[in-house]
Scaffold this motif. Sequence first.
Motif, PDB file in Angstrom:
ATOM      1  N   HIS A 166       0.805  -1.232   0.000  1.00 64.40           N
ATOM      2  CA  HIS A 166       0.000   0.000   0.000  1.00 64.40           C
ATOM      3  C   HIS A 166       0.835   1.278   0.000  1.00 64.40           C
ATOM      4  CE1 HIS A 166      -3.737  -2.147   0.464  1.00 64.40           C
ATOM      5  NE2 HIS A 166      -3.260  -2.810   1.500  1.00 64.40           N
ATOM      6  N   PHE A 167       2.162   1.133   0.039  1.00 61.59           N
ATOM      7  CA  PHE A 167       3.031   2.302   0.109  1.00 61.59           C
ATOM      8  C   PHE A 167       4.231   2.121  -0.814  1.00 61.59           C
ATOM      9  CE2 PHE A 167       0.904   1.808   4.157  1.00 61.59           C
ATOM     10  CZ  PHE A 167       0.492   3.092   4.490  1.00 61.59           C
ATOM     11  N   VAL A 168       4.725   3.224  -1.325  1.00 61.21           N
ATOM     12  CA  VAL A 168       6.036   3.230  -1.960  1.00 61.21           C
ATOM     13  C   VAL A 168       7.057   3.397  -0.840  1.00 61.21           C
ATOM     14  CG1 VAL A 168       7.568   4.399  -3.561  1.00 61.21           C
ATOM     15  CG2 VAL A 168       5.119   4.208  -4.087  1.00 61.21           C
ATOM     16  N   LYS A 208       4.816  16.121   2.985  1.00 56.07           N
ATOM     17  CA  LYS A 208       3.515  16.461   2.421  1.00 56.07           C
ATOM     18  C   LYS A 208       2.492  15.441   2.925  1.00 56.07           C
ATOM     19  CE  LYS A 208       4.181  13.850  -1.881  1.00 56.07           C
ATOM     20  NZ  LYS A 208       4.146  13.915  -3.370  1.00 56.07           N
ATOM     21  N   PRO A 209       1.192  15.729   2.752  1.00 60.41           N
ATOM     22  CA  PRO A 209       0.181  14.749   3.181  1.00 60.41           C
ATOM     23  C   PRO A 209       0.344  13.416   2.481  1.00 60.41           C
ATOM     24  CG  PRO A 209      -0.825  16.893   2.721  1.00 60.41           C
ATOM     25  CD  PRO A 209       0.597  16.979   2.248  1.00 60.41           C
ATOM     26  N   HIS A 210      -0.046  12.350   3.181  1.00 57.13           N
ATOM     27  CA  HIS A 210      -0.034  10.968   2.693  1.00 57.13           C
ATOM     28  C   HIS A 210       1.370  10.399   2.556  1.00 57.13           C
ATOM     29  CE1 HIS A 210      -4.058  12.190   2.239  1.00 57.13           C
ATOM     30  NE2 HIS A 210      -4.015  12.571   0.973  1.00 57.13           N
ATOM     31  N   GLU A 220       5.169   6.493   1.022  1.00 60.73           N
ATOM     32  CA  GLU A 220       4.158   7.306   0.342  1.00 60.73           C
ATOM     33  C   GLU A 220       2.963   6.420   0.010  1.00 60.73           C
ATOM     34  OE1 GLU A 220       3.487  10.630  -3.162  1.00 60.73           O
ATOM     35  OE2 GLU A 220       5.506   9.842  -2.754  1.00 60.73           O
ATOM     36  N   ALA A 221       1.805   6.798   0.516  1.00 51.90           N
ATOM     37  CA  ALA A 221       0.609   5.969   0.360  1.00 51.90           C
ATOM     38  C   ALA A 221       0.144   5.939  -1.092  1.00 51.90           C
ATOM     39  CB  ALA A 221      -0.506   6.495   1.260  1.00 51.90           C
ATOM     40  N   HIS A 222      -0.284   4.763  -1.537  1.00 56.82           N
ATOM     41  CA  HIS A 222      -0.884   4.652  -2.857  1.00 56.82           C
ATOM     42  C   HIS A 222      -2.215   5.401  -2.877  1.00 56.82           C
ATOM     43  CE1 HIS A 222       1.386   0.587  -3.671  1.00 56.82           C
ATOM     44  NE2 HIS A 222       2.178   1.642  -3.688  1.00 56.82           N
ATOM     45  N   PRO A 223      -2.603   5.975  -4.004  1.00 59.87           N
ATOM     46  CA  PRO A 223      -3.849   6.749  -4.069  1.00 59.87           C
ATOM     47  C   PRO A 223      -5.091   5.963  -3.664  1.00 59.87           C
ATOM     48  CG  PRO A 223      -2.485   7.217  -5.982  1.00 59.87           C
ATOM     49  CD  PRO A 223      -1.821   6.080  -5.255  1.00 59.87           C
TER      50      PRO A 223
END
Length: 416
Positions: free
Chosen positions: A278-280, A294-296, A310-313
């Motif tokens: 779910h994340f990079v 930044k957010p997410h 970094e969360a996937h969209p």
Amino acid sequence: MATIKPFRGIRPPRELVQRIASRPYDVLNSDEARMEAADNPMSLYHIIRPEIDFPPGTDEHDPRVYRQAAANFARFQQEGWLRQDADEHYYIYAQTMNGKTQYGLVVCAYVPDYMDGVIRRHELTRRAKEEDRMQHVRATGANIEPVFLAYPDEPSLDALVAKYTADEPEYSFTAPDDGFGHRFWVISDASDIRAITEVFAHMPALYIADGHHRTAAAALVGAERARQNPNHQGTEEYNYFMAVCFPAGQLTIIDYNRVVRDLNGLTPAQLLDALATHFVVEDRGTAEPYRPDKPHVFSLYLTGHWYRLEAHPDTYDDTHPLLGLDVTISSRYILHDLLGITDLRTDPRIDFVGGIRGLEELRRRVDSGEMALALALYPVSMQQLMRIADAGEIMPPKTTWFEPKLRSGLVIHKLE
């Protein structure tokens, strides 16, 4: 629309304010308050933490402690350490942290506004903590400490505040424990008082920034007094409670981070592999702490390494007040799904660290072996907070951390 009124503040003479003013009751424990008040009979801790006047270990909820709060409040007034203004005023309270200043209006907010949702919350409260503060208000007959509210930015109020703050303040000092600056002015002009009242009367909502339990307690005691008074008119002083109201655009919410004791049976490599669903995941090395930019985006500290996540969209929905929160993303996809933490309020495997302590505190707690990993979040914005409150939603636990905290003891509101 919001109802406010001026009040006859009870406050220290200028030469005593630094000896009396204190940190809020809930940011330190009894032992810390005892140390900070040592050899200072004028410290407000004798009123807001009156267990310090009893032997160490005394239960802070002992009925004698509340009675001591009332006795100390009366004694401070008898000694002239606290004096009531002859007339009703609004006040301005400015706080400066790291070169940034925020200007709050000290007012009396209206109890029915809290009950009716004009004063909006974003956190749940616990009845035991409410009752503790209610007992304190009942015993002292006063709002000793203010609640912390926010209002939508309003240029006319900014201009009025600027007019007063161009003059010398009534109080001005730097707190020794945090190095933050505190200044205070009195608004005495009747036309300015009317103007402030009228501007607030057109605001559809005020927002609790910090102090949900104090707000609930103050409002509940006011409502309680209304029920107990057979001649209740609705204009009595107990219908109001003291608040410092800041324009939302001036406020600073800092990160509120998480540390977890174990990896729920996973190895570090297995956890990192699972996070990649779910994340990079990017390894940022062992040297400088990585702060989310930044957010997410999240910062993970694990086995001496900082990782950028970094969360996937597909993990968030920015059109929804709660599903776009980073605390929601991390709670679901990291803490719950991978680490097995289902209740942030009660699970002993998790702890929370205010961002004021810095990322090095996260590193320290993991490197010491006390915790297995740390997770740093990007701060929530005031716009997100207000949106959630407007929707009648509740933020997950430990989401917001406001700095600087309000100083207590600059002014007090009596309920009679």
